[in-house]
Design a protein around this motif. Structure first.
Motif, PDB file in Angstrom:
ATOM      1  N   GLU A  77      35.131  43.574  40.861  1.00 48.95           N
ATOM      2  CA  GLU A  77      36.288  43.944  41.668  1.00 48.95           C
ATOM      3  C   GLU A  77      37.507  43.149  41.232  1.00 48.95           C
ATOM      4  O   GLU A  77      37.462  41.939  41.072  1.00 48.95           O
ATOM      5  CB  GLU A  77      36.034  43.710  43.147  1.00 48.95           C
ATOM      6  N   VAL A  78      38.608  43.867  41.031  1.00 50.03           N
ATOM      7  CA  VAL A  78      39.861  43.271  40.581  1.00 50.03           C
ATOM      8  C   VAL A  78      40.948  43.615  41.596  1.00 50.03           C
ATOM      9  O   VAL A  78      40.996  44.727  42.120  1.00 50.03           O
ATOM     10  CB  VAL A  78      40.274  43.833  39.194  1.00 50.03           C
ATOM     11  N   THR A  79      41.834  42.657  41.868  1.00 51.80           N
ATOM     12  CA  THR A  79      43.010  42.888  42.696  1.00 51.80           C
ATOM     13  C   THR A  79      44.227  42.436  41.907  1.00 51.80           C
ATOM     14  O   THR A  79      44.263  41.318  41.403  1.00 51.80           O
ATOM     15  CB  THR A  79      42.928  42.114  44.026  1.00 51.80           C
ATOM     16  N   ILE A  80      45.207  43.329  41.810  1.00 49.67           N
ATOM     17  CA  ILE A  80      46.468  43.010  41.138  1.00 49.67           C
ATOM     18  C   ILE A  80      47.563  43.048  42.192  1.00 49.67           C
ATOM     19  O   ILE A  80      47.654  44.000  42.964  1.00 49.67           O
ATOM     20  CB  ILE A  80      46.807  44.026  40.027  1.00 49.67           C
ATOM     21  N   THR A  81      48.398  42.009  42.208  1.00 51.32           N
ATOM     22  CA  THR A  81      49.571  41.974  43.082  1.00 51.32           C
ATOM     23  C   THR A  81      50.790  42.251  42.223  1.00 51.32           C
ATOM     24  O   THR A  81      51.089  41.495  41.297  1.00 51.32           O
ATOM     25  CB  THR A  81      49.711  40.608  43.774  1.00 51.32           C
ATOM     26  N   ASP A  82      51.481  43.348  42.518  1.00 49.47           N
ATOM     27  CA  ASP A  82      52.658  43.737  41.760  1.00 49.47           C
ATOM     28  C   ASP A  82      53.782  42.745  42.024  1.00 49.47           C
ATOM     29  O   ASP A  82      54.184  42.536  43.181  1.00 49.47           O
ATOM     30  CB  ASP A  82      53.082  45.147  42.163  1.00 49.47           C
ATOM     31  N   ALA A  83      54.289  42.118  40.964  1.00 47.92           N
ATOM     32  CA  ALA A  83      55.311  41.088  41.106  1.00 47.92           C
ATOM     33  C   ALA A  83      56.593  41.595  41.765  1.00 47.92           C
ATOM     34  O   ALA A  83      57.101  40.964  42.692  1.00 47.92           O
ATOM     35  CB  ALA A  83      55.607  40.451  39.751  1.00 47.92           C
ATOM     36  N   PRO A  84      57.161  42.730  41.344  1.00 44.27           N
ATOM     37  CA  PRO A  84      58.422  43.144  41.959  1.00 44.27           C
ATOM     38  C   PRO A  84      58.298  43.586  43.412  1.00 44.27           C
ATOM     39  O   PRO A  84      59.159  43.305  44.221  1.00 44.27           O
ATOM     40  CB  PRO A  84      58.879  44.322  41.099  1.00 44.27           C
ATOM     41  N   SER A  85      57.207  44.284  43.776  1.00 44.08           N
ATOM     42  CA  SER A  85      57.122  44.869  45.113  1.00 44.08           C
ATOM     43  C   SER A  85      56.256  44.080  46.084  1.00 44.08           C
ATOM     44  O   SER A  85      56.392  44.227  47.289  1.00 44.08           O
ATOM     45  CB  SER A  85      56.562  46.291  45.028  1.00 44.08           C
ATOM     46  N   GLY A  86      55.317  43.311  45.572  1.00 39.86           N
ATOM     47  CA  GLY A  86      54.355  42.627  46.438  1.00 39.86           C
ATOM     48  C   GLY A  86      53.183  43.515  46.823  1.00 39.86           C
ATOM     49  O   GLY A  86      52.256  43.072  47.495  1.00 39.86           O
ATOM     50  N   ASN A  87      53.189  44.801  46.408  1.00 38.48           N
ATOM     51  CA  ASN A  87      52.069  45.701  46.691  1.00 38.48           C
ATOM     52  C   ASN A  87      50.836  45.256  45.900  1.00 38.48           C
ATOM     53  O   ASN A  87      50.967  44.696  44.814  1.00 38.48           O
ATOM     54  CB  ASN A  87      52.409  47.141  46.303  1.00 38.48           C
ATOM     55  N   THR A  88      49.670  45.520  46.452  1.00 36.40           N
ATOM     56  CA  THR A  88      48.435  45.190  45.756  1.00 36.40           C
ATOM     57  C   THR A  88      47.580  46.435  45.576  1.00 36.40           C
ATOM     58  O   THR A  88      47.711  47.403  46.322  1.00 36.40           O
ATOM     59  CB  THR A  88      47.597  44.135  46.514  1.00 36.40           C
ATOM     60  N   ILE A  89      46.722  46.375  44.573  1.00 29.47           N
ATOM     61  CA  ILE A  89      45.701  47.391  44.380  1.00 29.47           C
ATOM     62  C   ILE A  89      44.400  46.665  44.060  1.00 29.47           C
ATOM     63  O   ILE A  89      44.392  45.701  43.309  1.00 29.47           O
ATOM     64  CB  ILE A  89      46.061  48.405  43.273  1.00 29.47           C
ATOM     65  N   SER A  90      43.337  47.100  44.695  1.00 26.43           N
ATOM     66  CA  SER A  90      42.004  46.554  44.427  1.00 26.43           C
ATOM     67  C   SER A  90      41.135  47.699  43.938  1.00 26.43           C
ATOM     68  O   SER A  90      41.176  48.802  44.490  1.00 26.43           O
ATOM     69  CB  SER A  90      41.399  45.954  45.693  1.00 26.43           C
ATOM     70  N   PHE A  91      40.379  47.444  42.902  1.00 26.08           N
ATOM     71  CA  PHE A  91      39.523  48.464  42.308  1.00 26.08           C
ATOM     72  C   PHE A  91      38.361  47.777  41.609  1.00 26.08           C
ATOM     73  O   PHE A  91      38.329  46.564  41.494  1.00 26.08           O
ATOM     74  CB  PHE A  91      40.327  49.335  41.324  1.00 26.08           C
ATOM     75  N   ARG A  92      37.404  48.552  41.156  1.00 20.61           N
ATOM     76  CA  ARG A  92      36.242  48.004  40.455  1.00 20.61           C
ATOM     77  C   ARG A  92      36.249  48.452  39.000  1.00 20.61           C
ATOM     78  O   ARG A  92      36.656  49.552  38.691  1.00 20.61           O
ATOM     79  CB  ARG A  92      34.953  48.417  41.128  1.00 20.61           C
ATOM     80  N   ILE A  93      35.770  47.582  38.144  1.00 23.07           N
ATOM     81  CA  ILE A  93      35.678  47.864  36.714  1.00 23.07           C
ATOM     82  C   ILE A  93      34.226  47.708  36.294  1.00 23.07           C
ATOM     83  O   ILE A  93      33.606  46.692  36.585  1.00 23.07           O
ATOM     84  CB  ILE A  93      36.556  46.900  35.901  1.00 23.07           C
ATOM     85  N   THR A  94      33.694  48.704  35.599  1.00 21.98           N
ATOM     86  CA  THR A  94      32.320  48.653  35.122  1.00 21.98           C
ATOM     87  C   THR A  94      32.322  48.761  33.603  1.00 21.98           C
ATOM     88  O   THR A  94      32.826  49.745  33.051  1.00 21.98           O
ATOM     89  CB  THR A  94      31.501  49.828  35.699  1.00 21.98           C
ATOM     90  N   PRO A  95      31.778  47.760  32.918  1.00 17.88           N
ATOM     91  CA  PRO A  95      31.730  47.823  31.446  1.00 17.88           C
ATOM     92  C   PRO A  95      30.893  49.015  30.985  1.00 17.88           C
ATOM     93  O   PRO A  95      29.907  49.374  31.620  1.00 17.88           O
ATOM     94  CB  PRO A  95      31.056  46.520  31.043  1.00 17.88           C
ATOM     95  N   GLN A  96      31.295  49.617  29.903  1.00 19.28           N
ATOM     96  CA  GLN A  96      30.568  50.705  29.261  1.00 19.28           C
ATOM     97  C   GLN A  96      30.179  50.233  27.863  1.00 19.28           C
ATOM     98  O   GLN A  96      30.508  49.126  27.463  1.00 19.28           O
ATOM     99  CB  GLN A  96      31.457  51.957  29.181  1.00 19.28           C
ATOM    100  N   GLU A  97      29.523  51.075  27.099  1.00 17.03           N
ATOM    101  CA  GLU A  97      29.153  50.699  25.738  1.00 17.03           C
ATOM    102  C   GLU A  97      30.406  50.511  24.891  1.00 17.03           C
ATOM    103  O   GLU A  97      31.417  51.165  25.104  1.00 17.03           O
ATOM    104  CB  GLU A  97      28.273  51.783  25.130  1.00 17.03           C
ATOM    105  N   GLY A  98      30.302  49.634  23.915  1.00 15.15           N
ATOM    106  CA  GLY A  98      31.430  49.385  23.019  1.00 15.15           C
ATOM    107  C   GLY A  98      32.545  48.654  23.724  1.00 15.15           C
ATOM    108  O   GLY A  98      32.327  47.829  24.595  1.00 15.15           O
ATOM    109  N   ASP A  99      33.745  48.984  23.357  1.00 20.29           N
ATOM    110  CA  ASP A  99      34.937  48.353  23.923  1.00 20.29           C
ATOM    111  C   ASP A  99      35.566  49.217  25.002  1.00 20.29           C
ATOM    112  O   ASP A  99      36.788  49.322  25.095  1.00 20.29           O
ATOM    113  CB  ASP A  99      35.970  48.084  22.826  1.00 20.29           C
ATOM    114  N   SER A 100      34.756  49.850  25.835  1.00 15.85           N
ATOM    115  CA  SER A 100      35.298  50.704  26.883  1.00 15.85           C
ATOM    116  C   SER A 100      34.784  50.252  28.245  1.00 15.85           C
ATOM    117  O   SER A 100      33.859  49.457  28.343  1.00 15.85           O
ATOM    118  CB  SER A 100      34.937  52.176  26.638  1.00 15.85           C
ATOM    119  N   ALA A 101      35.426  50.785  29.277  1.00 21.24           N
ATOM    120  CA  ALA A 101      35.061  50.441  30.646  1.00 21.24           C
ATOM    121  C   ALA A 101      35.417  51.620  31.552  1.00 21.24           C
ATOM    122  O   ALA A 101      36.272  52.434  31.220  1.00 21.24           O
ATOM    123  CB  ALA A 101      35.816  49.191  31.092  1.00 21.24           C
ATOM    124  N   LEU A 102      34.766  51.695  32.689  1.00 22.71           N
ATOM    125  CA  LEU A 102      35.065  52.716  33.682  1.00 22.71           C
ATOM    126  C   LEU A 102      35.906  52.086  34.775  1.00 22.71           C
ATOM    127  O   LEU A 102      35.497  51.104  35.396  1.00 22.71           O
ATOM    128  CB  LEU A 102      33.782  53.286  34.292  1.00 22.71           C
TER     129      LEU A 102
END
Length: 174
Positions: free
Chosen positions: A121-146
């Motif tokens: 799970e990743v959360t990014i806080t947008d510097a200009p607005s202060g808005n956040t988004i939280s989402f999940r990242i799942t590694p895939q084969e090779g250099d890719s991710a979902l």
């Protein structure tokens, strides 16, 4: 638009065309040349949670966007089933990240700034607005991710040149 922005848009358009072709043919996205750092750049598996921040917050810093753009070392791009392009980039230590989504209709959203992660799970806080988004990242084969953005869709993102992400953010933000 200056020549740099036009080239960035052209590169992003080419990346979208390649991703769309691969999506239509059912192929997996192939990695592009670029820096390799997936330690903190794995994709997400559950719904994204977007929270509105206080746009006037003291921590909101538009200069931070430029700083993050200059510091990211790994970049990824992919496309959702409904045609939205997902751009993702991060620094070596994962503390600064970019997530941008350009819908098929051309609407654009982005989050650029400080990031935290708890496993997938990743959360990014947008510097200009202060808005956040939280989402999940799942590694895939090779250099890719979902990356799972919930209602915004899921995208398998593959490594690409930094400029594919940073030029889109610069054009859209600046």
């Amino acid at each position: 638009m200056n020549e740099k922005h036009i080239k960035g848009v052209q590169r992003a358009s080419a990346a979208v065309a390649i991703a769309a072709t691969l999506a239509v043919t059912g192929g997996a996205l192939a990695g592009c040349s670029g820096n390799s750092n997936d330690d903190n750049g794995q994709a997400v598996e559950e719904s994204a949670v977007v929270e509105q921040g206080d746009a006037g917050a003291a921590s909101a810093d538009p200069v931070m966007v430029t700083k993050v753009i200059k510091e990211v070392t790994g970049a990824y791009v992919g496309q959702t089933d409904d045609g939205a392009t997902v751009y993702y980039a991060l620094t070596d230590d994962g503390t600064q990240r970019i997530l941008a989504v350009r819908a098929a209709d051309g609407t654009y959203e982005s989050w650029v700034g400080n990031a935290t992660s708890n496993g997938e799970e990743v959360t990014i806080t947008d510097a200009p607005s202060g808005n956040t988004i939280s989402f999940r990242i799942t590694p895939q084969e090779g250099d890719s991710a979902l990356i799972d953005l919930g209602d915004k869709g899921q995208a398998v993102v593959a490594q690409c040149p930094l400029e594919v992400v940073t030029d889109v953010v610069e054009v859209s933000e600046g």
